[in-house]
Design an enzyme around this catalytic site. Structure first.
Site, short mmCIF file in Angstrom:
data_model
loop_
_atom_site.label_atom_id
_atom_site.label_comp_id
_atom_site.label_asym_id
_atom_site.label_seq_id
_atom_site.Cartn_x
_atom_site.Cartn_y
_atom_site.Cartn_z
N LYS A 75 31.12 7.23 62.17
CA LYS A 75 32.39 6.58 62.56
C LYS A 75 33.02 6.02 61.29
O LYS A 75 32.67 4.93 60.85
CB LYS A 75 32.10 5.47 63.57
N GLU A 150 24.85 -3.10 55.00
CA GLU A 150 25.36 -3.29 53.62
C GLU A 150 26.66 -4.07 53.76
O GLU A 150 27.68 -3.50 54.12
CB GLU A 150 25.66 -1.94 52.98
N1 LIG Z 1 30.27 -4.45 51.50
C1 LIG Z 1 31.11 -3.48 51.52
O1 LIG Z 1 30.83 -2.40 51.02
C2 LIG Z 1 32.43 -3.66 52.15
C3 LIG Z 1 33.19 -2.53 52.34
C4 LIG Z 1 34.44 -2.64 52.95
C5 LIG Z 1 34.86 -3.87 53.34
N2 LIG Z 1 34.15 -4.98 53.12
C6 LIG Z 1 34.65 -6.27 53.57
O2 LIG Z 1 35.10 -6.13 54.87
C7 LIG Z 1 36.49 -6.49 54.97
C8 LIG Z 1 37.21 -5.62 55.94
O3 LIG Z 1 37.03 -4.26 55.60
P1 LIG Z 1 36.76 -3.20 56.72
O4 LIG Z 1 37.91 -3.29 57.67
O5 LIG Z 1 36.42 -1.87 56.21
O6 LIG Z 1 35.42 -3.81 57.30
P2 LIG Z 1 35.02 -3.91 58.81
O7 LIG Z 1 33.70 -4.57 58.85
O8 LIG Z 1 36.12 -4.48 59.60
O9 LIG Z 1 34.90 -2.38 59.24
C9 LIG Z 1 33.88 -1.51 58.77
C10 LIG Z 1 33.65 -0.44 59.83
O10 LIG Z 1 33.15 -1.06 61.03
C11 LIG Z 1 33.94 -0.64 62.13
N3 LIG Z 1 33.91 -1.72 63.14
C12 LIG Z 1 34.72 -2.80 63.25
N4 LIG Z 1 34.35 -3.54 64.31
C13 LIG Z 1 33.29 -2.93 64.88
C14 LIG Z 1 32.47 -3.24 66.01
N5 LIG Z 1 32.67 -4.32 66.75
N6 LIG Z 1 31.46 -2.40 66.30
C15 LIG Z 1 31.22 -1.32 65.54
N7 LIG Z 1 31.97 -0.97 64.47
C16 LIG Z 1 33.00 -1.78 64.15
C17 LIG Z 1 35.31 -0.37 61.52
O11 LIG Z 1 36.08 0.43 62.36
C18 LIG Z 1 34.92 0.31 60.23
O12 LIG Z 1 34.60 1.68 60.45
C19 LIG Z 1 37.00 -6.34 53.55
O13 LIG Z 1 38.13 -7.12 53.33
C20 LIG Z 1 35.81 -6.77 52.76
O14 LIG Z 1 35.74 -8.16 52.65
C21 LIG Z 1 32.92 -4.89 52.56
#
Ligand SMILES: NC(=O)c1ccc[n+]([C@@H]2O[C@H](COP(=O)([O-])OP(=O)(O)OC[C@H]3O[C@@H](n4cnc5c(N)ncnc54)[C@H](O)[C@@H]3O)[C@@H](O)[C@H]2O)c1
Ligand SMILES: N=C(N)NCCCC=O
Length: 393
Positions: A75, A150
């Site tokens: 996903k 992660e």
């Molecule tokens: N550590 C990392 O590698 C990393 C990477 C991207 C973002 N981030 C952080 O996260 C923030 C938001 O970025 P993002 O939108 O990609 O992160 P997010 O955690 O919102 O989303 C990551 C993934 O999880 C999915 N997701 C969201 N809610 C979910 C749920 N309830 N159940 C299952 N899956 C779900 C999203 O659709 C996406 O595919 C960034 O601003 C940053 O601070 C961290």
């Protein structure tokens, strides 16, 4: 793209050597027993990935999970799904059997949520924010489903007073301005020895002014736009909150004057930061670094570890023993010495504390998708002899 290809090649090799490692014997203290290990695919895995490095973050999960023999449901982020769909097209082209890799696009709660709660998904591997990670862990707990997470970071880079300033400045920039700071392991807290702090900051500003901020398709671009309007507004809010809490925006903080449209933010350097400020505590995920000075090594370590996160940390010094001590003292899953960010598919990747748990890449990345089974055999002709045999008929 190259990193993604290298990752597939690496796990293809590990998949072949995995067959050779099956049935590895366990030595037992009793001669009438023999035991060996089977490493088996964990089953159907749900892979949920973020928008930064969208293809690479998916590859770090898809390549080892398929190498382990799992079937996978990927996903990708709703903000960056296309490269993952291209990966699906490539898998069809190379003859991956139908059903082995499944790609579902959509919003997190609708398309990703069921992967955590569904009884037929045996494990969830997630990269993204700490808040989403908590939700996934909570849902998976109802099924006692293993997860690896992660999550975000607020990683420190410590610079001592015995360094070549310009070389150290370049690593500090790469640590926070590469990919516009949208890197989980970005070294977003810069800790400078007080003896070099002023000189270092002067040079950092000079180097930052020299960064070409432009459309990434332009030759020589070193800082592009951030991913979305939402992320752009969030980063600007972090900068204005830092200012209102009393920090100084030493450089940057706004849209570059030559770019009238697009979600561009100047490389931003923030000083006069205290440890209670939001800019010190929370992940920005943008080209924004905050700076503090230290006097002693122990003060540097204390500041470095002053975070709920624990993904990465870095130290720059010409004193090798000091670097060794610091690499032991940092509470993080990754330590860089005399650099920040270089990443190799052979080395384990992952964090401690609220940066999550489990390790991707290397052999650890494969173990994420394997379960270990012991097979123990009684190989004596003698009866076990624990119970008194009944009298014969
Ligand atoms: N550590 C990392 O590698 C990393 C990477 C991207 C973002 N981030 C952080 O996260 C923030 C938001 O970025 P993002 O939108 O990609 O992160 P997010 O955690 O919102 O989303 C990551 C993934 O999880 C999915 N997701 C969201 N809610 C979910 C749920 N309830 N159940 C299952 N899956 C779900 C999203 O659709 C996406 O595919 C960034 O601003 C940053 O601070 C961290
Ligand atoms: N150097 C690379 N490729 N880093 C990827 C970091 C992933 C986390 O966001």
């Amino acid at each position: 793209m190259e990193d993604a290809a290298v990752c597939f090649e690496y796990y293809a090799d590990l998949a072949e050597s995995l067959d050779e490692k099956q049935r590895s014997p366990i030595s037992l203290p009793m001669e009438n027993f023999k035991s060996h290990i089977l490493k088996e695919p964990i089953g159907v895995v749900g892979l949920i990935t973020p928008w930064n490095y969208p293809l690479l973050m998916a590859t770090w999960k898809v390549a080892p999970s398929l190498a382990a023999g799992c079937t996978a449901v990927l996903k990708p982020s709703e903000l960056a799904s296309l490269t993952c769909l291209e990966l699906g097209a490539i898998c069809i082209e190379v003859g991956l059997p139908p059903g082995v890799l499944n790609i579902i696009t959509g919003l997190g709660p609708e398309a990703g949520g069921p992967l955590s709660s569904h009884p037929h998904v045996d494990k969830v591997a997630f990269t993204g924010s700490t808040e989403t990670g908590k939700r996934i862990m909570t849902a998976a707990a109802q099924m006692v489903k293993p997860v690896s997470l992660e999550l975000g970071g607020k990683s420190p880079l410590i610079v001592f007073d015995d360094v070549d300033i310009d070389k150290a400045v370049e690593w500090a920039m790469f640590g926070i301005f590469a990919n516009a700071g949208q890197v989980c392991s970005a070294t977003s807290r810069l800790l400078l020895h007080e003896k070099i702090a002023k000189q270092f900051l002067d040079r950092l500003v000079a180097w930052a002014k020299n960064i070409k901020v432009s459309d990434p398709l332009e030759e020589g671009c070193r800082l592009g736009s951030v991913v979305s309007e939402g992320q752009y507004e969030k980063i600007k809010k972090f900068i204005s909150t830092a200012r209102s809490e009393g920090a100084t925006i030493l450089y940057g903080g706004a849209r570059p004057q030559h770019l009238g449209r697009g979600f561009f933010i100047e490389p931003t350097i923030i000083t006069d930061v205290s440890t209670s400020m939001q800019i010190w505590r929370e992940e920005v995920f943008g080209p924004v670094v905050c700076v503090k000075e230290f006097r002693t090594e122990s003060e540097a370590v204390e500041l470095a570890n002053d975070t709920h996160y624990g993904l990465a940390g870095a130290v720059i010094s010409n004193d090798e023993e000091r670097c060794e001590r610091i690499s032991k003292a940092l509470h993080s899953g990754i330590v860089w010495i005399n650099c920040s960010q270089p990443t190799f598919v052979q080395a384990p990747w992952g964090g401690n504390k609220r940066s999550g748990f489990g390790r991707e890449l290397g052999q650890w990345g494969l173990d994420n998708y394997l379960t270990v089974k012991q097979v123990t055999k009684y190989c004596s002709d003698e009866p076990w002899g624990w119970y008194q045999p009944p009298s014969k008929l």
